[in-house]
Design a protein around this motif. Structure first.
Motif, PDB file in Angstrom:
ATOM      1  N   SER A 133       0.645  -1.408  -0.200  1.00 55.71           N
ATOM      2  CA  SER A 133      -0.009   0.038   0.004  1.00 55.71           C
ATOM      3  C   SER A 133       0.812   1.241  -0.213  1.00 55.71           C
ATOM      4  O   SER A 133       0.177   2.378  -0.584  1.00 55.71           O
ATOM      5  CB  SER A 133      -1.010  -0.026   1.243  1.00 55.71           C
ATOM      6  N   GLY A 134       2.069   1.103   0.457  1.00 55.44           N
ATOM      7  CA  GLY A 134       2.870   2.578   0.582  1.00 55.44           C
ATOM      8  C   GLY A 134       2.605   3.193   1.979  1.00 55.44           C
ATOM      9  O   GLY A 134       3.348   4.085   1.985  1.00 55.44           O
ATOM     10  N   GLU A 135       1.888   2.633   2.856  1.00 59.63           N
ATOM     11  CA  GLU A 135       1.829   3.147   4.102  1.00 59.63           C
ATOM     12  C   GLU A 135       2.762   2.673   4.987  1.00 59.63           C
ATOM     13  O   GLU A 135       3.225   1.661   4.982  1.00 59.63           O
ATOM     14  CB  GLU A 135       0.297   2.774   4.606  1.00 59.63           C
ATOM     15  N   HIS A 136       3.587   3.808   5.641  1.00 60.13           N
ATOM     16  CA  HIS A 136       4.569   3.593   6.587  1.00 60.13           C
ATOM     17  C   HIS A 136       3.724   2.676   7.803  1.00 60.13           C
ATOM     18  O   HIS A 136       2.905   2.959   8.285  1.00 60.13           O
ATOM     19  CB  HIS A 136       5.140   4.869   7.059  1.00 60.13           C
ATOM     20  N   GLU A 167       9.436   8.822  -0.824  1.00 58.40           N
ATOM     21  CA  GLU A 167       9.662   7.954  -2.139  1.00 58.40           C
ATOM     22  C   GLU A 167      10.244   6.693  -1.668  1.00 58.40           C
ATOM     23  O   GLU A 167      10.771   5.775  -2.481  1.00 58.40           O
ATOM     24  CB  GLU A 167      11.037   8.617  -2.895  1.00 58.40           C
ATOM     25  N   ARG A 168       9.740   6.153  -0.546  1.00 60.78           N
ATOM     26  CA  ARG A 168      10.118   4.859  -0.352  1.00 60.78           C
ATOM     27  C   ARG A 168       9.056   4.347   0.901  1.00 60.78           C
ATOM     28  O   ARG A 168       8.488   5.385   1.686  1.00 60.78           O
ATOM     29  CB  ARG A 168      11.360   4.326   0.298  1.00 60.78           C
ATOM     30  N   THR A 169       8.708   3.122   1.196  1.00 63.46           N
ATOM     31  CA  THR A 169       7.900   2.640   2.300  1.00 63.46           C
ATOM     32  C   THR A 169       8.889   2.310   3.560  1.00 63.46           C
ATOM     33  O   THR A 169       9.996   1.743   3.189  1.00 63.46           O
ATOM     34  CB  THR A 169       6.873   1.377   1.927  1.00 63.46           C
ATOM     35  N   VAL A 170       8.783   2.893   4.528  1.00 63.48           N
ATOM     36  CA  VAL A 170       9.614   2.642   5.786  1.00 63.48           C
ATOM     37  C   VAL A 170       8.767   1.738   6.722  1.00 63.48           C
ATOM     38  O   VAL A 170       7.414   2.228   7.059  1.00 63.48           O
ATOM     39  CB  VAL A 170       9.944   3.958   6.279  1.00 63.48           C
ATOM     40  N   VAL A 171       9.513   0.873   7.421  1.00 65.68           N
ATOM     41  CA  VAL A 171       8.833   0.077   8.451  1.00 65.68           C
ATOM     42  C   VAL A 171       9.947   0.191   9.319  1.00 65.68           C
ATOM     43  O   VAL A 171      11.029  -0.092   9.496  1.00 65.68           O
ATOM     44  CB  VAL A 171       8.647  -1.757   8.041  1.00 65.68           C
ATOM     45  N   ILE A 172       9.350   0.715  10.755  1.00 64.65           N
ATOM     46  CA  ILE A 172      10.059   0.917  11.474  1.00 64.65           C
ATOM     47  C   ILE A 172       9.722   0.008  12.906  1.00 64.65           C
ATOM     48  O   ILE A 172       8.679  -0.104  13.050  1.00 64.65           O
ATOM     49  CB  ILE A 172      10.044   2.398  12.297  1.00 64.65           C
ATOM     50  N   THR A 173      10.490  -0.636  13.793  1.00 62.21           N
ATOM     51  CA  THR A 173      10.122  -1.606  14.281  1.00 62.21           C
ATOM     52  C   THR A 173      11.146  -1.819  15.552  1.00 62.21           C
ATOM     53  O   THR A 173      12.295  -1.189  15.465  1.00 62.21           O
ATOM     54  CB  THR A 173      10.167  -3.341  13.918  1.00 62.21           C
ATOM     55  N   SER A 174      10.681  -2.066  16.755  1.00 58.93           N
ATOM     56  CA  SER A 174      11.685  -2.105  17.862  1.00 58.93           C
ATOM     57  C   SER A 174      10.790  -2.775  19.051  1.00 58.93           C
ATOM     58  O   SER A 174       9.369  -2.714  19.003  1.00 58.93           O
ATOM     59  CB  SER A 174      11.981  -0.736  18.353  1.00 58.93           C
ATOM     60  N   ALA A 175      11.627  -3.331  20.192  1.00 60.39           N
ATOM     61  CA  ALA A 175      10.650  -3.733  21.155  1.00 60.39           C
ATOM     62  C   ALA A 175       9.993  -2.572  22.189  1.00 60.39           C
ATOM     63  O   ALA A 175       9.215  -2.655  22.879  1.00 60.39           O
ATOM     64  CB  ALA A 175      11.625  -4.658  21.927  1.00 60.39           C
ATOM     65  N   ARG A 235       3.706  13.171  12.695  1.00 59.97           N
ATOM     66  CA  ARG A 235       2.720  13.918  13.367  1.00 59.97           C
ATOM     67  C   ARG A 235       2.712  15.397  12.715  1.00 59.97           C
ATOM     68  O   ARG A 235       3.503  15.659  12.367  1.00 59.97           O
ATOM     69  CB  ARG A 235       2.984  13.758  14.837  1.00 59.97           C
ATOM     70  N   GLY A 236       1.647  15.784  12.940  1.00 58.66           N
ATOM     71  CA  GLY A 236       1.365  17.323  12.531  1.00 58.66           C
ATOM     72  C   GLY A 236       1.214  17.252  11.171  1.00 58.66           C
ATOM     73  O   GLY A 236       0.791  16.533  10.338  1.00 58.66           O
ATOM     74  N   GLU A 237       0.796  18.724  10.763  1.00 63.11           N
ATOM     75  CA  GLU A 237       0.230  19.016   9.332  1.00 63.11           C
ATOM     76  C   GLU A 237       1.292  18.505   8.214  1.00 63.11           C
ATOM     77  O   GLU A 237       2.465  18.498   8.427  1.00 63.11           O
ATOM     78  CB  GLU A 237       0.005  20.634   9.143  1.00 63.11           C
ATOM     79  N   GLY A 238       0.622  17.823   7.135  1.00 64.48           N
ATOM     80  CA  GLY A 238       1.616  17.268   6.182  1.00 64.48           C
ATOM     81  C   GLY A 238       2.372  16.092   6.369  1.00 64.48           C
ATOM     82  O   GLY A 238       3.121  15.612   5.473  1.00 64.48           O
ATOM     83  N   SER A 239       2.001  15.372   7.610  1.00 63.13           N
ATOM     84  CA  SER A 239       2.775  14.350   7.834  1.00 63.13           C
ATOM     85  C   SER A 239       2.215  12.967   7.005  1.00 63.13           C
ATOM     86  O   SER A 239       0.917  12.865   6.717  1.00 63.13           O
ATOM     87  CB  SER A 239       2.557  13.724   9.469  1.00 63.13           C
ATOM     88  N   PRO A 240       3.054  12.110   6.585  1.00 60.05           N
ATOM     89  CA  PRO A 240       2.500  11.182   5.771  1.00 60.05           C
ATOM     90  C   PRO A 240       1.650   9.853   6.389  1.00 60.05           C
ATOM     91  O   PRO A 240       1.846   9.929   7.838  1.00 60.05           O
ATOM     92  CB  PRO A 240       3.777  10.239   5.199  1.00 60.05           C
ATOM     93  N   ALA A 241       0.844   9.170   5.677  1.00 64.76           N
ATOM     94  CA  ALA A 241       0.191   8.117   6.410  1.00 64.76           C
ATOM     95  C   ALA A 241       0.904   7.108   6.914  1.00 64.76           C
ATOM     96  O   ALA A 241       1.798   6.436   6.571  1.00 64.76           O
ATOM     97  CB  ALA A 241      -0.588   7.626   5.414  1.00 64.76           C
ATOM     98  N   TRP A 242       0.467   6.526   8.119  1.00 61.25           N
ATOM     99  CA  TRP A 242       1.249   5.635   8.757  1.00 61.25           C
ATOM    100  C   TRP A 242       0.268   4.823   9.793  1.00 61.25           C
ATOM    101  O   TRP A 242      -0.873   5.439   9.997  1.00 61.25           O
ATOM    102  CB  TRP A 242       2.439   6.181   9.707  1.00 61.25           C
ATOM    103  N   ARG A 243       0.519   3.652  10.153  1.00 58.57           N
ATOM    104  CA  ARG A 243      -0.053   2.827  11.022  1.00 58.57           C
ATOM    105  C   ARG A 243       0.933   2.466  12.188  1.00 58.57           C
ATOM    106  O   ARG A 243       1.826   2.187  11.894  1.00 58.57           O
ATOM    107  CB  ARG A 243      -0.719   1.662  10.467  1.00 58.57           C
TER     108      ARG A 243
END
Length: 735
Positions: free
Chosen positions: A11-14, A364-372, A390-398
């Motif tokens: 989907s391209g959602e971070h 221009e890339r999909t980013v997956v950030i993970t940690s415990a 967060r904030g105005e203009g921030s990309p979509a993320w889950r």
């Protein structure tokens, strides 16, 4: 988690994923990453913060995964480890292509006395190793060598001659990056990934999927990447390097004297504006450095000259840093400190990297950030805000918390020694030392001690060694050997304790019965006088927020969660995390800190905890086997494997490539400000972690040098390279 990562890639959602220890999160992102690479022909990038996790991925996870997937997908997935240039031996420098400024350079050790010295022996050993290593990677060299010795055989990206080097065909860096350019998965570190994203050097292959493991460290690593420093000494060093090659060299010496005269009377602390006298000195350095750059620029058809390239890199750094400080950017924090050895040190760092990370990493890339540890106080918001989500203009993320396979309330106890006095400035209280002794005796050793300062760790080590002399319990302390060696010794012998600072708070993985007690001496707040932390707190307060909770409490919660996470590493682990700071229960922010910890069974009952530790000691199984360091091949994989035997390029060639991609090599540095990570003295990632952690705890230069067994001048040089500042002693505490 694997399905969530696959969905994000599609989907391209971070995606931000909190995945506890034991969830198998590396496999959960590697499988979708390999699938995407095979479908598109584009490499997936995995960036980690620690050397230990890089080793785990290339030594254990990817080989197992490749073997499992090969019969399913029809070919063996490929992978490689990519690092900065300073991590590899430079063959041209080894052959004398870069004359060293030091009069005692040991590239050509001739007499018996010098060859018999430690440094001389190290360089001789480096020469022998360079003739037999396949990778040229410093991390393969076990045991390691001192920074001073490594400096004799390595160069930074700015010092490198690039395609003009007469030994470019044999270059370990170029060969490793060529072998890695068409693999499915490239493993690197946060700083290298950041340099690639911010400066556009194309050191990494073309990619549209980035996985950031140990994501809780991303902001600190990015911040250090774009932090710079300036001292009269660095200006004089650049003048010395320029020498007779540039007429401007003498003017650089004069500029250094001017800078020194301006900085000496100035008080330490943050500069909210650059004073006129300082602006004059910085302008002089900038202008003279620009003139020296012009003189040192190679002429058309000129033979490559290593000494001139090193000098040019040094003056370019002066120009970039002085120009940056004069710009007085809105989000830059400039501060002055006085070092006993180096004199006045001027530093500049970004107050926030959120917008930079949003624009350069998430674009221009999909980013997956993970940690415990991504959920702090029960929410992703704190971490998301620091990386621009967060904030105005921030990309979509889950955000997704996949939980943990462990039954924390049944496997671990969180004990707060509420009866102890609050930590103070005057060393460890006698009551606290009594508590440590009682806990260690009950546990029969098996203790990882996490302290807020090196001084506290050493004090506890000395006292425990004396008090436990009537037992067979051994106490090791950080600084007595390399961290990796100490951790292996700790893991092998259950009657052993290991005490240290923040280098041990994360990345230490000792499952089994060797670690059944983790001691935390105090809440790890940042230093109250830290210029960056205070600037961030003040900025948040001006906007109506709670600066202490957003900065100091969040920092402490993250460290506490990481430290407590050292206890339970497998489904059958049992033990106690002991907090020797009563504020964990009494302070107004205690609830926030507690919600950031694994859900251990909580108690303040000392007698019950001592009894539980004694029972665990009596019934503990033998310690688990401990793996020794492995030898690596050209791509960073294990030597002798299909990805580490020198045949990596042919294997990678089997991969269908969707589009032509550039070779991952270093082009000339761009005109933008250089990063501090790639200049000065390069260390292993493990040493950099230890250095950053020591600085965050306020260790002095002497304490840092002593704890890492590195000469103080080498520590000072690396601090300069990272834009960090040695402290003046232990951290202060909040009321």
């Amino acid at each position: 988690m694997a399905h969530a990562v696959a969905d994000a890639v599609e989907s391209g959602e971070h995606l931000l994923v909190q995945a506890g220890t034991g969830t198998g999160k590396s496999l959960a992102y590697l499988v979708p990453a390999v699938q995407h690479a095979m479908d598109t022909g584009k490499t997936a990038i995995v960036a980690t913060a620690t050397l230990a996790l890089q080793a785990q991925i290339v030594d254990r996870d990817m080989p197992r995964l490749a073997e499992a997937l090969e019969p399913v997908v029809g070919r063996r997935p490929t992978y490689a480890l990519v690092k900065g240039r300073r991590n590899y031996v430079c063959l041209h420098k080894l052959e004398g292509g870069f004359p060293d400024d030091d009069a005692d350079s040991l590239l050509s050790v001739g007499d018996v006395d010098r060859a018999a010295s430690r440094l001389g022996a190290e360089v001789v050993r480096l020469r022998e190793w360079a003739g037999e290593t396949e990778s040229g990677d410093r991390d393969e060299l076990v045991p390691g060598v001192s920074e001073r010795a490594w400096r004799q055989v390595s160069v930074s990206a700015e010092e490198c001659l690039g395609s003009r080097c007469p030994m470019v065909a044999e270059c370990f860096v170029e060969r490793s990056r060529e072998a890695a350019k068409d693999v499915d998965v490239v493993v690197t570190n946060h700083s290298f990934m950041a340099i690639d994203a911010f400066e556009g050097r194309q050191m990494l292959p073309e990619h549209d999927v980035l996985v950031v493991d140990e994501g809780h460290e991303l902001v600190d690593r990015v911040t250090s990447t774009i932090t710079d420093e300036l001292t009269p000494g660095t200006v004089r060093a650049a003048s010395k390097r320029a020498g007779r090659q540039a007429d401007a060299a003498e003017a650089l010496d004069d500029a250094a004297t001017l800078l020194e005269s301006v900085l000496e009377p100035m008080p330490e602390g943050r500069l909210t504006a650059v004073p006129d006298a300082l602006a004059l000195a910085l302008g002089r350095i900038r202008d003279v450095a620009r003139a020296a750059q012009t003189e040192l620029k190679p002429q058309q058809g000129e033979e490559p000259d290593g000494a001139k390239q090193v000098a040019r890199a040094a003056v370019e750094d002066l120009f970039d840093v002085s120009a940056r400080m004069l710009e007085e950017r809105e989000l830059d924090v400039v501060w002055l400190s006085k070092d006993p050895r180096r004199g006045p040190v001027l530093r500049v760092a970004p107050m926030s990297v959120a917008m930079l990370v949003r624009d350069k990493v998430f674009d221009e890339r999909t980013v997956v950030i993970t940690s415990a540890t991504l959920e702090l106080g029960g929410s992703f918001d704190a971490v998301a805000g620091t990386i621009g989500l967060r904030g105005e203009g921030s990309p979509a993320w889950r955000g997704l918390d996949v939980g943990s396979p462990f039954e924390y309330p049944k496997q671990g106890i969180a004990y707060v020694a509420k009866h102890l006095p609050p930590p103070g400035r005057d060393g460890t209280a006698p009551e606290t030392l009594d508590e440590i002794e009682a806990l260690v005796r009950a546990a029969g050793g098996r203790t990882l001690g996490l302290f807020s300062s090196m001084r506290a760790a050493k004090e506890a080590t000395e006292v425990m060694r004396e008090r436990l002399d009537d037992t067979d319990i051994v106490v090791l302390c950080q600084g007595e050997d390399q961290i990796s060696t100490l951790v292996r010794e700790f893991a092998k012998d259950p009657r052993t304790c290991l005490f240290g600072t923040l280098s041990l708070w994360q990345g230490v993985d000792v499952p089994g019965s060797s670690c059944q007690l983790v001691i935390v001496d105090r809440i790890p707040f940042p230093r109250p006088d830290d210029p960056l932390a205070s600037a961030r707190s003040q900025a948040i307060a001006r906007m109506g927020g709670n600066g202490f909770m957003a900065v100091s409490a969040t920092h402490a919660a993250l460290r506490l969660a990481q430290g407590a996470g050292r206890l339970i590493r497998r489904g059958d682990d049992r033990g106690v995390v002991a907090f020797l700071d009563s504020r964990m229960m009494t302070a107004r922010y205690a609830g926030f800190l507690q919600r950031s910890l694994p859900p251990f069974w909580p108690t303040a009952d000392r007698a019950m905890v001592l009894s539980a530790l004694a029972r665990l000691d009596e019934t503990a199984p033998p310690p688990l086997p401990v793996a020794e360091p492995a030898r690596r091949g050209l791509t960073g994989a294990l030597a002798g494997t299909s990805m580490g035997s020198g045949s990596a390029a042919p294997v990678a060639a089997e991969r269908p490539v969707a589009a032509e991609r550039p070779v991952a090599a270093d082009p000339p540095p761009p005109a933008s400000p250089r990063t501090a990570v790639t200049h000065g003295h390069a260390w292993t990632a493990e040493l950099d972690e230890e250095l950053r952690d020591g600085v965050s705890l306020g260790l002095s230069l002497d304490e840092l040098a002593e704890s890492m067994e590195v000469p103080s001048e080498a520590v000072a040089a690396r601090l300069a390279g990272l834009g960090l500042e040695a402290g003046r002693g232990p951290t202060l505490t909040f009321d």
